[in-house]
Scaffold this motif. Structure first.
Motif, PDB file in Angstrom:
ATOM      1  N   VAL A 254      46.172  54.554  17.431  1.00  0.00           N
ATOM      2  CA  VAL A 254      47.128  53.660  18.089  1.00  0.00           C
ATOM      3  C   VAL A 254      46.433  52.817  19.150  1.00  0.00           C
ATOM      4  O   VAL A 254      45.332  53.116  19.590  1.00  0.00           O
ATOM      5  N   GLU A 255      47.129  51.789  19.575  1.00  0.00           N
ATOM      6  CA  GLU A 255      46.627  50.896  20.607  1.00  0.00           C
ATOM      7  C   GLU A 255      46.810  51.519  21.985  1.00  0.00           C
ATOM      8  O   GLU A 255      47.749  52.263  22.227  1.00  0.00           O
ATOM      9  N   LYS A 256      45.899  51.180  22.911  1.00  0.00           N
ATOM     10  CA  LYS A 256      45.981  51.670  24.291  1.00  0.00           C
ATOM     11  C   LYS A 256      45.448  50.587  25.219  1.00  0.00           C
ATOM     12  O   LYS A 256      44.470  49.917  24.898  1.00  0.00           O
ATOM     13  N   SER A 257      46.100  50.417  26.370  1.00  0.00           N
ATOM     14  CA  SER A 257      45.658  49.439  27.365  1.00  0.00           C
ATOM     15  C   SER A 257      45.520  50.097  28.726  1.00  0.00           C
ATOM     16  O   SER A 257      46.262  51.033  29.051  1.00  0.00           O
ATOM     17  N   PHE A 258      44.584  49.573  29.520  1.00  0.00           N
ATOM     18  CA  PHE A 258      44.357  50.035  30.884  1.00  0.00           C
ATOM     19  C   PHE A 258      44.287  48.814  31.787  1.00  0.00           C
ATOM     20  O   PHE A 258      43.711  47.796  31.413  1.00  0.00           O
ATOM     21  N   PHE A 259      44.844  48.933  32.973  1.00  0.00           N
ATOM     22  CA  PHE A 259      44.798  47.851  33.955  1.00  0.00           C
ATOM     23  C   PHE A 259      44.125  48.369  35.213  1.00  0.00           C
ATOM     24  O   PHE A 259      44.461  49.457  35.692  1.00  0.00           O
ATOM     25  N   HIS A 260      43.174  47.610  35.761  1.00  0.00           N
ATOM     26  CA  HIS A 260      42.511  47.966  37.020  1.00  0.00           C
ATOM     27  C   HIS A 260      42.506  46.771  37.961  1.00  0.00           C
ATOM     28  O   HIS A 260      42.278  45.636  37.545  1.00  0.00           O
ATOM     29  N   ASP A 261      42.721  47.062  39.218  1.00  0.00           N
ATOM     30  CA  ASP A 261      42.480  46.125  40.310  1.00  0.00           C
ATOM     31  C   ASP A 261      41.330  46.732  41.097  1.00  0.00           C
ATOM     32  O   ASP A 261      41.528  47.706  41.830  1.00  0.00           O
ATOM     33  N   PRO A 262      40.100  46.216  40.924  1.00  0.00           N
ATOM     34  CA  PRO A 262      38.935  46.827  41.568  1.00  0.00           C
ATOM     35  C   PRO A 262      39.032  46.902  43.091  1.00  0.00           C
ATOM     36  O   PRO A 262      38.363  47.708  43.713  1.00  0.00           O
ATOM     37  N   ASN A 263      39.862  46.080  43.684  1.00  0.00           N
ATOM     38  CA  ASN A 263      39.985  46.040  45.144  1.00  0.00           C
ATOM     39  C   ASN A 263      41.279  46.681  45.647  1.00  0.00           C
ATOM     40  O   ASN A 263      41.657  46.465  46.792  1.00  0.00           O
ATOM     41  N   LYS A 264      41.935  47.452  44.797  1.00  0.00           N
ATOM     42  CA  LYS A 264      43.220  48.039  45.181  1.00  0.00           C
ATOM     43  C   LYS A 264      43.083  48.838  46.471  1.00  0.00           C
ATOM     44  O   LYS A 264      42.178  49.634  46.635  1.00  0.00           O
ATOM     45  N   GLY A 265      43.979  48.561  47.390  1.00  0.00           N
ATOM     46  CA  GLY A 265      43.964  49.240  48.675  1.00  0.00           C
ATOM     47  C   GLY A 265      43.055  48.595  49.702  1.00  0.00           C
ATOM     48  O   GLY A 265      43.035  49.010  50.849  1.00  0.00           O
ATOM     49  N   GLY A 266      42.332  47.568  49.298  1.00  0.00           N
ATOM     50  CA  GLY A 266      41.413  46.882  50.210  1.00  0.00           C
ATOM     51  C   GLY A 266      41.880  45.472  50.514  1.00  0.00           C
ATOM     52  O   GLY A 266      42.929  45.013  50.051  1.00  0.00           O
ATOM     53  N   ALA A 267      41.068  44.771  51.278  1.00  0.00           N
ATOM     54  CA  ALA A 267      41.404  43.407  51.692  1.00  0.00           C
ATOM     55  C   ALA A 267      41.513  42.449  50.503  1.00  0.00           C
ATOM     56  O   ALA A 267      42.285  41.501  50.531  1.00  0.00           O
ATOM     57  N   GLY A 268      40.762  42.708  49.450  1.00  0.00           N
ATOM     58  CA  GLY A 268      40.767  41.816  48.296  1.00  0.00           C
ATOM     59  C   GLY A 268      41.747  42.210  47.207  1.00  0.00           C
ATOM     60  O   GLY A 268      41.649  41.727  46.073  1.00  0.00           O
ATOM     61  N   GLU A 269      42.700  43.082  47.537  1.00  0.00           N
ATOM     62  CA  GLU A 269      43.648  43.547  46.519  1.00  0.00           C
ATOM     63  C   GLU A 269      44.338  42.363  45.844  1.00  0.00           C
ATOM     64  O   GLU A 269      44.787  41.434  46.503  1.00  0.00           O
ATOM     65  N   GLY A 270      44.378  42.395  44.531  1.00  0.00           N
ATOM     66  CA  GLY A 270      45.024  41.344  43.755  1.00  0.00           C
ATOM     67  C   GLY A 270      44.121  40.170  43.424  1.00  0.00           C
ATOM     68  O   GLY A 270      44.502  39.298  42.646  1.00  0.00           O
TER      69      GLY A 270
END
Length: 165
Positions: free
Chosen positions: A66-82
């Motif tokens: 089956v298909e699977k997807s993952f999402f990451h925000d490398p700066n999550k929780g930091g100044a560059g979040e998003g």
């Protein structure tokens, strides 16, 4: 696409009597754009780090086809979040192989990158075996059972050895 293992880092607890993982291990997937037939631009690679649980999710998706997807925000929780968003998608391909797709968008730069690769059934089997072997090591179990791991002081700063998101 290449696969690299980044070991967890350890530190002593504040009391100095125990150890804890300072940063979890990561299975780093690196994707490079093609320059030509069997020629890749590794200087402009993009990365996606999978945790032990995400590796297990890949194994389950591969086993179920089956298909699977993952999402990451490398700066999550930091100044560059998003500022940067990464999405890894894997989907079954013909004859037991899989298709990997990494999308990276950098909001500030206004850039989008998408890197795709397909793997044969045999290559997917190798990836599955590597992940199965890596999971306990990403969690640090191998070092606990093999003897004392390398440790840094709890007060020492610096990251060292973390993921590449």
């Amino acid at each position: 696409m290449t696969v690299k293992v980044i070991k967890p880092t350890w530190e002593r607890t504040a009391a100095g009597s125990g150890l804890r993982i300072a940063r979890d291990g990561t299975l780093l997937l690196e994707f490079a754009p093609a320059r030509g037939e069997r020629e890749y631009d590794w200087e402009n690679k993009e990365t996606f780090g999978l945790s032990a649980v995400e590796c297990a999710d890949v194994l389950e998706a591969a086993a179920a086809g089956v298909e699977k997807s993952f999402f990451h925000d490398p700066n999550k929780g930091g100044a560059g979040e998003g500022a940067v968003a990464k999405t890894l998608r894997l989907a079954p391909a013909r004859e037991g192989g899989f298709f990997f797709s990494l999308s990276v968008s950098a909001r500030a730069a206004g850039s989008q990158a998408r890197l795709d690769t397909s793997v044969t059934a045999g290559e997917m089997r190798v990836i599955r075996e590597v992940m199965t072997f890596a999971i306990p090591r990403l969690l640090g179990f191998d070092e606990q059972f093999a003897g004392a791991p390398e440790v840094r002081d709890a007060g020492a700063g610096g990251g060292g050895g973390g993921g590449g998101d």
